[in-house]
Design an enzyme around this catalytic site. Structure first.
Site, PDB file in Angstrom:
ATOM      1  N   GLY A 150      54.795  42.013  74.653  1.00  0.00           N
ATOM      2  CA  GLY A 150      54.797  41.204  76.095  1.00  0.00           C
ATOM      3  C   GLY A 150      54.396  39.791  75.969  1.00  0.00           C
ATOM      4  CG  PHE A 151      53.724  36.051  78.566  1.00  0.00           C
ATOM      5  CD1 PHE A 151      53.578  34.828  78.086  1.00  0.00           C
ATOM      6  CD2 PHE A 151      53.323  35.613  80.183  1.00  0.00           C
ATOM      7  CE1 PHE A 151      52.935  33.625  78.090  1.00  0.00           C
ATOM      8  CE2 PHE A 151      52.960  34.482  80.620  1.00  0.00           C
ATOM      9  CZ  PHE A 151      52.804  33.602  79.374  1.00  0.00           C
ATOM     10  CB  ILE A 152      49.656  38.606  78.825  1.00  0.00           C
ATOM     11  CG1 ILE A 152      50.276  37.592  79.878  1.00  0.00           C
ATOM     12  CG2 ILE A 152      48.120  38.546  79.004  1.00  0.00           C
ATOM     13  CD1 ILE A 152      49.681  38.075  81.348  1.00  0.00           C
ATOM     14  CE  LYS A 196      50.681  46.057  86.700  1.00  0.00           C
ATOM     15  NZ  LYS A 196      50.061  46.072  85.251  1.00  0.00           N
ATOM     16  CE1 TYR A 201      53.510  44.574  88.461  1.00  0.00           C
ATOM     17  CE2 TYR A 201      53.155  42.734  90.268  1.00  0.00           C
ATOM     18  CZ  TYR A 201      53.031  43.252  88.775  1.00  0.00           C
ATOM     19  OH  TYR A 201      52.216  42.496  88.106  1.00  0.00           O
TER      20      TYR A 201
HETATM   21  N1  LIG Z   1      52.525  37.331  83.638  1.00  0.00           N
HETATM   22  C1  LIG Z   1      51.826  37.274  84.820  1.00  0.00           C
HETATM   23  O1  LIG Z   1      51.764  35.971  85.518  1.00  0.00           O
HETATM   24  C2  LIG Z   1      51.187  38.444  85.462  1.00  0.00           C
HETATM   25  C3  LIG Z   1      50.555  38.320  86.558  1.00  0.00           C
HETATM   26  C4  LIG Z   1      49.860  39.350  86.995  1.00  0.00           C
HETATM   27  C5  LIG Z   1      49.427  40.527  86.327  1.00  0.00           C
HETATM   28  N2  LIG Z   1      50.393  40.723  85.081  1.00  0.00           N
HETATM   29  C6  LIG Z   1      50.367  41.917  84.570  1.00  0.00           C
HETATM   30  O2  LIG Z   1      49.762  41.888  83.170  1.00  0.00           O
HETATM   31  C7  LIG Z   1      50.424  42.630  82.163  1.00  0.00           C
HETATM   32  C8  LIG Z   1      51.086  41.941  81.079  1.00  0.00           C
HETATM   33  O3  LIG Z   1      52.160  41.149  81.829  1.00  0.00           O
HETATM   34  P1  LIG Z   1      53.402  40.118  81.075  1.00  0.00           P
HETATM   35  O4  LIG Z   1      53.628  39.208  81.801  1.00  0.00           O
HETATM   36  O5  LIG Z   1      53.134  39.984  79.409  1.00  0.00           O
HETATM   37  O6  LIG Z   1      54.656  41.186  80.960  1.00  0.00           O
HETATM   38  P2  LIG Z   1      55.728  41.415  79.874  1.00  0.00           P
HETATM   39  O7  LIG Z   1      56.778  42.288  80.594  1.00  0.00           O
HETATM   40  O8  LIG Z   1      55.872  40.323  78.942  1.00  0.00           O
HETATM   41  O9  LIG Z   1      54.990  42.723  79.021  1.00  0.00           O
HETATM   42  C9  LIG Z   1      55.001  44.003  79.238  1.00  0.00           C
HETATM   43  C10 LIG Z   1      55.268  44.806  77.799  1.00  0.00           C
HETATM   44  O10 LIG Z   1      55.129  45.939  77.821  1.00  0.00           O
HETATM   45  C11 LIG Z   1      56.147  46.637  77.517  1.00  0.00           C
HETATM   46  N3  LIG Z   1      56.130  47.906  78.221  1.00  0.00           N
HETATM   47  C12 LIG Z   1      56.691  48.052  79.503  1.00  0.00           C
HETATM   48  N4  LIG Z   1      56.612  49.346  79.830  1.00  0.00           N
HETATM   49  C13 LIG Z   1      56.399  50.142  78.916  1.00  0.00           C
HETATM   50  C14 LIG Z   1      56.188  51.409  78.497  1.00  0.00           C
HETATM   51  N5  LIG Z   1      56.571  52.265  79.481  1.00  0.00           N
HETATM   52  N6  LIG Z   1      55.765  51.872  77.084  1.00  0.00           N
HETATM   53  C15 LIG Z   1      55.501  51.009  76.191  1.00  0.00           C
HETATM   54  N7  LIG Z   1      55.478  49.674  76.372  1.00  0.00           N
HETATM   55  C16 LIG Z   1      56.124  49.165  77.757  1.00  0.00           C
HETATM   56  C17 LIG Z   1      57.436  45.798  77.789  1.00  0.00           C
HETATM   57  O11 LIG Z   1      58.467  45.893  76.751  1.00  0.00           O
HETATM   58  C18 LIG Z   1      56.571  44.487  77.379  1.00  0.00           C
HETATM   59  O12 LIG Z   1      56.790  43.909  76.135  1.00  0.00           O
HETATM   60  C19 LIG Z   1      51.500  43.623  83.212  1.00  0.00           C
HETATM   61  O13 LIG Z   1      50.717  44.522  83.238  1.00  0.00           O
HETATM   62  C20 LIG Z   1      51.543  42.681  84.368  1.00  0.00           C
HETATM   63  O14 LIG Z   1      51.810  43.464  85.378  1.00  0.00           O
HETATM   64  C21 LIG Z   1      51.086  39.614  84.628  1.00  0.00           C
END
Ligand SMILES: NC(=O)c1ccc[n+]([C@@H]2O[C@H](COP(=O)([O-])OP(=O)(O)OC[C@H]3O[C@@H](n4cnc5c(N)ncnc54)[C@H](O)[C@@H]3O)[C@@H](O)[C@H]2O)c1
Length: 332
Positions: free
Chosen positions: A10-12, A156, A152
């Site tokens: 994922g992104f982060i 969380k 969502y």
């Molecule tokens: N990007 C933001 O601005 C933001 C803000 C607040 C919170 N978050 C939280 O940070 C975390 C990372 O966010 P992100 O932006 O990188 O999102 P993202 O969707 O890019 O990354 C999440 C990754 O988890 C994987 N994934 C999802 N469900 C899965 C499962 N059941 N089993 C295995 N892999 C699974 C997805 O394929 C994806 O690659 C998340 O928990 C999100 O809720 C992000």
């Protein structure tokens, strides 16, 4: 340190893995590469990591019974960074069920695996959306946060309560992060920066909610990862931090920490920065507020600073330029 990252494609998660490998840590990561957005982007993020022999990738669903338990039994993980989730406020309006498996069942399986083979510290992603209907700004971790506005956010917030109970019952040190609108290179195509950049270049109108009357505490991804890296060594203990409102639980090694910029930016200013970096004006489609969304977010970062001596500081001019440079080189 051997660090286990869920959602590593994922992104982060991928940005975190990249920086942790660069400073010498070993990383094992899991991701199911689901198609919530283009899986090719996830594969490309992974490809950057796979050149490092300290990195190991496992493809799988975190909620499938036994997968995480097996990895924890064999892994000897020192720390866990839990990013895997079904993210997105707007998607949860139409697809609430998809949030149950990844966010609730997946986090439960992770906590169970950690109970059997405890790491020294678990860092779990929550969200600024957990503050829900709160209007007192900036958001402080010690504020009550009981009125989530989207499913969502509700899932969380539920993971925060689940993690607290495991921290209490099994003495698992857990830090929960509330992230504030993260942006930067390798970002998510369902989030505003990529949607805006794509549409501005195409000449199609961008949807601007609440008539642009929105403020976000935009956080540059490298800053967020730096904060996270510094917090790895700050497992909660029984002693609260002095001179700051500490969210440390009175009964568990558990704390909630905001990672934000402490500097909200008007959405229209953020759009202007993208326009300037792309050298092209947006056509704006002014819309009503979206259900489930909030008009403003603003992180109090005093606790993060007291714990690590660091707070995110990248100015949006620099952050947006880095994002746009990446966007143009990746998407052409
Ligand atoms: N990007 C933001 O601005 C933001 C803000 C607040 C919170 N978050 C939280 O940070 C975390 C990372 O966010 P992100 O932006 O990188 O999102 P993202 O969707 O890019 O990354 C999440 C990754 O988890 C994987 N994934 C999802 N469900 C899965 C499962 N059941 N089993 C295995 N892999 C699974 C997805 O394929 C994806 O690659 C998340 O928990 C999100 O809720 C992000």
């Amino acid at each position: 340190m051997h660090i286990f990252i869920t959602g590593v494609a994922g992104f982060i998660g991928a940005n975190a893995a990249n920086q942790l490998l660069a400073i010498g840590h070993r990383v094992t990561g899991i991701d199911n590469l689901n198609d919530y957005y283009d899986p090719q982007l996830k594969k490309d993020r992974l490809q950057r990591l796979e050149g490092d022999n300290k990195f190991q990738f496992v493809k799988g669903n975190i909620q499938d019974p036994g997968i995480l338990a097996g990895l924890f039994a064999d892994g000897g993980f020192d720390a866990v960074i839990h990013m895997a989730a079904q993210a997105g406020v707007r998607y949860s309006i139409d697809n609430p069920r998809s949030y149950l498996d990844s966010n609730l069942v997946g986090t439960f399986e992770l906590l169970e695996a950690a109970r059997a083979n405890p790491p020294k510290h678990m860092l779990l992603a929550s969200t600024s959306s957990a503050y829900g209907a709160n209007t007192e700004m900036p958001y402080q971790e010690v504020q009550k946060a009981d009125h989530q506005m989207s499913f969502y956010a509700a899932t969380k917030k539920a993971t925060e309560a689940m993690a607290h109970s495991y921290a209490h019952l099994y003495a698992l040190p857990i830090t929960m992060f509330r992230f504030f609108t993260v942006y930067g290179p390798w970002g998510r195509p369902d989030m505003a920066p990529i949607k805006f950049a794509r549409k501005i270049l195409d000449g199609t109108p961008i949807d601007v909610y609440n008539h642009g009357n929105m403020r976000r505490d935009f956080t540059y991804v490298d800053d967020l990862v730096r904060a996270l890296t510094l917090l790895l060594d700050k497992a909660p203990t029984q002693t609260p931090i002095a001179d700051v409102a500490d969210s440390l639980s009175p009964v568990a090694p558990f704390r909630v920490v905001n990672i934000g910029n402490n500097k909200p930016v008007e959405l229209l200013d953020f759009i202007s920065e993208i326009e300037m970096s792309l050298g092209k004006q947006a056509v704006q489609n002014l819309m009503e507020m979206q259900a489930g969304d909030v008009a403003a977010t603003w992180a109090d970062t005093a606790l993060l600073e007291a714990l690590t001596g660091y707070v995110p500081r990248t100015d949006i001019k620099i952050g947006v330029k880095a994002f746009v440079d990446w966007y143009q080189s990746y998407y052409g």
